[in-house]
Design a protein around this motif. Structure first.
Motif, PDB file in Angstrom:
ATOM      1  N   VAL A  92      96.206  96.818  53.866  1.00 37.56           N
ATOM      2  CA  VAL A  92      96.150  98.065  53.099  1.00 37.56           C
ATOM      3  C   VAL A  92      97.555  98.577  52.795  1.00 37.56           C
ATOM      4  N   LEU A  93      98.458  98.495  53.775  1.00 40.84           N
ATOM      5  CA  LEU A  93      99.823  98.950  53.548  1.00 40.84           C
ATOM      6  C   LEU A  93     100.527  98.116  52.481  1.00 40.84           C
ATOM      7  N   LEU A  94     100.283  96.806  52.479  1.00 43.87           N
ATOM      8  CA  LEU A  94     100.870  95.957  51.446  1.00 43.87           C
ATOM      9  C   LEU A  94     100.350  96.342  50.069  1.00 43.87           C
ATOM     10  N   TRP A  95      99.076  96.617  49.997  1.00 43.07           N
ATOM     11  CA  TRP A  95      98.474  97.010  48.718  1.00 43.07           C
ATOM     12  C   TRP A  95      99.081  98.318  48.215  1.00 43.07           C
ATOM     13  N   MET A  96      99.244  99.294  49.103  1.00 47.01           N
ATOM     14  CA  MET A  96      99.810 100.576  48.703  1.00 47.01           C
ATOM     15  C   MET A  96     101.310 100.454  48.429  1.00 47.01           C
ATOM     16  N   GLY A  97     102.029  99.724  49.297  1.00 47.43           N
ATOM     17  CA  GLY A  97     103.477  99.645  49.193  1.00 47.43           C
ATOM     18  C   GLY A  97     103.968  98.908  47.970  1.00 47.43           C
ATOM     19  N   ARG A  98     103.145  98.013  47.416  1.00 47.17           N
ATOM     20  CA  ARG A  98     103.543  97.266  46.227  1.00 47.17           C
ATOM     21  C   ARG A  98     103.210  98.015  44.941  1.00 47.17           C
ATOM     22  N   GLY A  99     102.524  99.166  45.098  1.00 50.29           N
ATOM     23  CA  GLY A  99     102.157  99.960  43.933  1.00 50.29           C
ATOM     24  C   GLY A  99     103.200 101.010  43.608  1.00 50.29           C
ATOM     25  N   LYS A 100     102.799 102.010  42.822  1.00 51.50           N
ATOM     26  CA  LYS A 100     103.692 103.078  42.417  1.00 51.50           C
ATOM     27  C   LYS A 100     103.663 104.213  43.427  1.00 51.50           C
ATOM     28  N   LEU A 101     104.792 104.876  43.556  1.00 55.87           N
ATOM     29  CA  LEU A 101     104.884 106.020  44.456  1.00 55.87           C
ATOM     30  C   LEU A 101     103.939 107.131  44.015  1.00 55.87           C
ATOM     31  N   ALA A 102     103.791 107.323  42.703  1.00 53.97           N
ATOM     32  CA  ALA A 102     102.910 108.378  42.211  1.00 53.97           C
ATOM     33  C   ALA A 102     101.466 108.150  42.650  1.00 53.97           C
ATOM     34  N   ALA A 103     101.012 106.906  42.616  1.00 53.45           N
ATOM     35  CA  ALA A 103      99.651 106.601  43.055  1.00 53.45           C
ATOM     36  C   ALA A 103      99.500 106.844  44.560  1.00 53.45           C
ATOM     37  N   PHE A 104     100.507 106.459  45.326  1.00 52.58           N
ATOM     38  CA  PHE A 104     100.475 106.703  46.771  1.00 52.58           C
ATOM     39  C   PHE A 104     100.453 108.198  47.065  1.00 52.58           C
ATOM     40  N   ALA A 105     101.212 108.990  46.298  1.00 53.40           N
ATOM     41  CA  ALA A 105     101.241 110.435  46.514  1.00 53.40           C
ATOM     42  C   ALA A 105      99.882 111.065  46.227  1.00 53.40           C
ATOM     43  N   ARG A 106      99.205 110.598  45.183  1.00 52.43           N
ATOM     44  CA  ARG A 106      97.863 111.124  44.898  1.00 52.43           C
ATOM     45  C   ARG A 106      96.894 110.766  46.018  1.00 52.43           C
ATOM     46  N   ALA A 107      97.011 109.551  46.531  1.00 52.13           N
ATOM     47  CA  ALA A 107      96.177 109.162  47.664  1.00 52.13           C
ATOM     48  C   ALA A 107      96.494 110.021  48.888  1.00 52.13           C
ATOM     49  N   GLY A 108      97.778 110.342  49.089  1.00 51.92           N
ATOM     50  CA  GLY A 108      98.172 111.180  50.210  1.00 51.92           C
ATOM     51  C   GLY A 108      97.539 112.559  50.151  1.00 51.92           C
ATOM     52  N   GLN A 109      97.405 113.115  48.957  1.00 55.36           N
ATOM     53  CA  GLN A 109      96.740 114.405  48.823  1.00 55.36           C
ATOM     54  C   GLN A 109      95.272 114.318  49.250  1.00 55.36           C
ATOM     55  N   LEU A 110      94.613 113.247  48.844  1.00 56.06           N
ATOM     56  CA  LEU A 110      93.218 113.056  49.259  1.00 56.06           C
ATOM     57  C   LEU A 110      93.120 112.836  50.762  1.00 56.06           C
ATOM     58  N   PHE A 111      94.050 112.072  51.309  1.00 49.94           N
ATOM     59  CA  PHE A 111      94.059 111.835  52.753  1.00 49.94           C
ATOM     60  C   PHE A 111      94.236 113.145  53.514  1.00 49.94           C
ATOM     61  N   LEU A 112      95.147 113.995  53.037  1.00 48.89           N
ATOM     62  CA  LEU A 112      95.377 115.266  53.717  1.00 48.89           C
ATOM     63  C   LEU A 112      94.126 116.139  53.661  1.00 48.89           C
ATOM     64  N   ALA A 113      93.448 116.153  52.523  1.00 52.91           N
ATOM     65  CA  ALA A 113      92.217 116.937  52.417  1.00 52.91           C
ATOM     66  C   ALA A 113      91.170 116.445  53.414  1.00 52.91           C
ATOM     67  N   ALA A 114      91.016 115.126  53.541  1.00 53.23           N
ATOM     68  CA  ALA A 114      90.050 114.577  54.491  1.00 53.23           C
ATOM     69  C   ALA A 114      90.444 114.895  55.932  1.00 53.23           C
ATOM     70  N   LEU A 115      91.731 114.778  56.239  1.00 49.56           N
ATOM     71  CA  LEU A 115      92.210 115.044  57.599  1.00 49.56           C
ATOM     72  C   LEU A 115      92.047 116.511  57.966  1.00 49.56           C
ATOM     73  N   LEU A 116      92.396 117.409  57.056  1.00 46.81           N
ATOM     74  CA  LEU A 116      92.250 118.833  57.341  1.00 46.81           C
ATOM     75  C   LEU A 116      90.786 119.216  57.488  1.00 46.81           C
ATOM     76  N   THR A 117      89.916 118.604  56.694  1.00 46.39           N
ATOM     77  CA  THR A 117      88.490 118.890  56.826  1.00 46.39           C
ATOM     78  C   THR A 117      87.966 118.432  58.184  1.00 46.39           C
ATOM     79  N   ALA A 118      88.312 117.204  58.575  1.00 46.51           N
ATOM     80  CA  ALA A 118      87.860 116.684  59.867  1.00 46.51           C
ATOM     81  C   ALA A 118      88.410 117.512  61.022  1.00 46.51           C
ATOM     82  N   ALA A 119      89.719 117.806  60.975  1.00 49.37           N
ATOM     83  CA  ALA A 119      90.324 118.600  62.039  1.00 49.37           C
ATOM     84  C   ALA A 119      89.740 120.003  62.071  1.00 49.37           C
ATOM     85  N   GLY A 120      89.529 120.584  60.896  1.00 50.94           N
ATOM     86  CA  GLY A 120      88.976 121.935  60.834  1.00 50.94           C
ATOM     87  C   GLY A 120      87.583 122.024  61.413  1.00 50.94           C
TER      88      GLY A 120
END
Length: 367
Positions: A125-153
């Protein structure tokens, strides 16, 4: 490359999504031996230290990123040596993150499967993300943060009714004093985010209301993290929270809604993989930025392969024994993060200032 831009909000979302992995593993257990029930206060009091370190790194990075900022201040050779030091530390952090994530998934699965399987899945998964664009990774990071905050909350909100304030208050000086001493340990854990400034060259909106934006995300995140530690301590108490390996995941074991779900720790551990992936991606993209500064003609498509494969080997051979990764995570990494995230940037800013003065004085003399 000009189109591969991200926003300040996306950069900060990556920071907190990635920082939630080491925070869940180490808080409040790392702080309890010294701070006791004031461990939650140590996290809150670490906010000024974290903000100051962020300001130092941001000042050093400027608008072109930390890699360019270092080489501009120190020159090609001295700056390159510092960048190599940061690359080595990033590889160590990535190897540790891969190992800890694989161990957590392996343990949560009741030893079903093999540790190598989870490790290789993370690598893929890291290879797939790391070989892509930073902008795509940043959008995924926003979704990841939303999921993490929901679970933690969900876990923390369902735990509030069982929180006992007498496990947190009153704090006398005998407890508040050690909490002050634990501030650096808490800041060292948050130092996992020190590689975000290497991506600042890709931030498109740096000049717009810059200061309040960083303050809002930085201070707000630390206060929420301190609140979470208070809920954990209020539920488990100092004794139990200090004995268990991951207090937050232990708290998740006691969370359940009748008729909806029971024993949520498996789901929470799976969701927390998003934090590991975010932090891993941050490290990969940071090394990409440093490699581009060191070797401008290098084909960046091969950098993620080298970074991730080398880190996977480190995960297997640097931390072979059970408990070795946890020991490094709690003892060595916070101190190293403080040195590279606060002490070294301060020295570099001072040296860069002196070099600038020398250039000005030389120019006056020659004139």
């Amino acid at each position: 490359m000009e189109q591969d831009k991200i926003s300040r909000t996306q950069l900060m979302a990556l920071l907190w999504a990635g920082a939630m992995a080491p925070a869940a593993e180490l808080f409040p257990g790392l702080l309890l031996p010294g701070a006791g029930r004031g461990a939650w206060l140590a996290v809150v009091l670490a906010a000024p230290v974290v903000l100051a370190a962020g300001w130092l790194l941001g000042s050093l990075a400027g608008r072109e990123g930390l890699a360019r900022g270092i080489t501009q201040r120190l020159g090609k050779w001295a700056g390159g040596g510092i960048l190599i030091l940061y690359i080595v530390w990033a590889e160590l952090l990535l190897a540790l993150r891969l190992r800890l994530c694989a161990q957590r998934l392996f343990s949560t699965g009741e030893r079903d499967g093999a540790l190598a399987f989870f490790l290789l899945s993370m690598v893929a998964v890291l290879l797939w993300m790391g070989r892509g664009k930073l902008a795509a990774f940043a959008r995924a990071g926003q979704l990841f943060l939303a999921a993490l905050l929901t679970a933690a909350g969900v876990v923390l909100l369902l735990s509030i009714p069982q929180t006992r304030l007498e496990r947190l208050f009153p704090l006398w000086w005998s407890e508040a004093g050690p909490a002050l001493q634990a501030v650096l340990s808490a800041a060292g854990v948050m130092g996992w985010g020190l590689f975000l400034p290497f991506m600042m060259g890709a931030v498109a909106d740096q000049g717009e209301k810059k200061n309040w934006h960083w303050l809002f995300w930085g201070l707000g995140g630390m206060l929420l993290l301190g609140l979470a530690q208070g809920v954990i301590l209020g539920n488990l108490g100092v004794g139990l929270a200090g004995r268990v390996e991951n207090p937050y995941f232990i708290l998740a074991k006691n969370v359940g809604v009748e008729g909806a779900f029971q024993r949520a720790e498996g789901v929470i551990a799976a969701v927390w993989t998003f934090a590991d992936l975010t932090m891993g991606g941050i490290l990969v993209f940071a090394v990409r930025a440093m490699a581009s500064e060191l070797l401008p003609d290098l084909n960046r498509r091969w950098v993620p392969w080298a970074v991730v494969v080398l880190a996977a080997g480190g995960a297997l051979y640097l931390f072979p024994a059970l408990g070795t990764a946890e020991l490094w995570n709690a003892r060595v990494i916070p101190a190293g993060n403080l040195v590279l995230g606060a002490v070294l940037p301060l020295v570099l800013l001072a040296v860069g200032g002196l070099r600038g003065k020398d250039h000005i004085s030389c120019g006056k003399k020659s004139g």
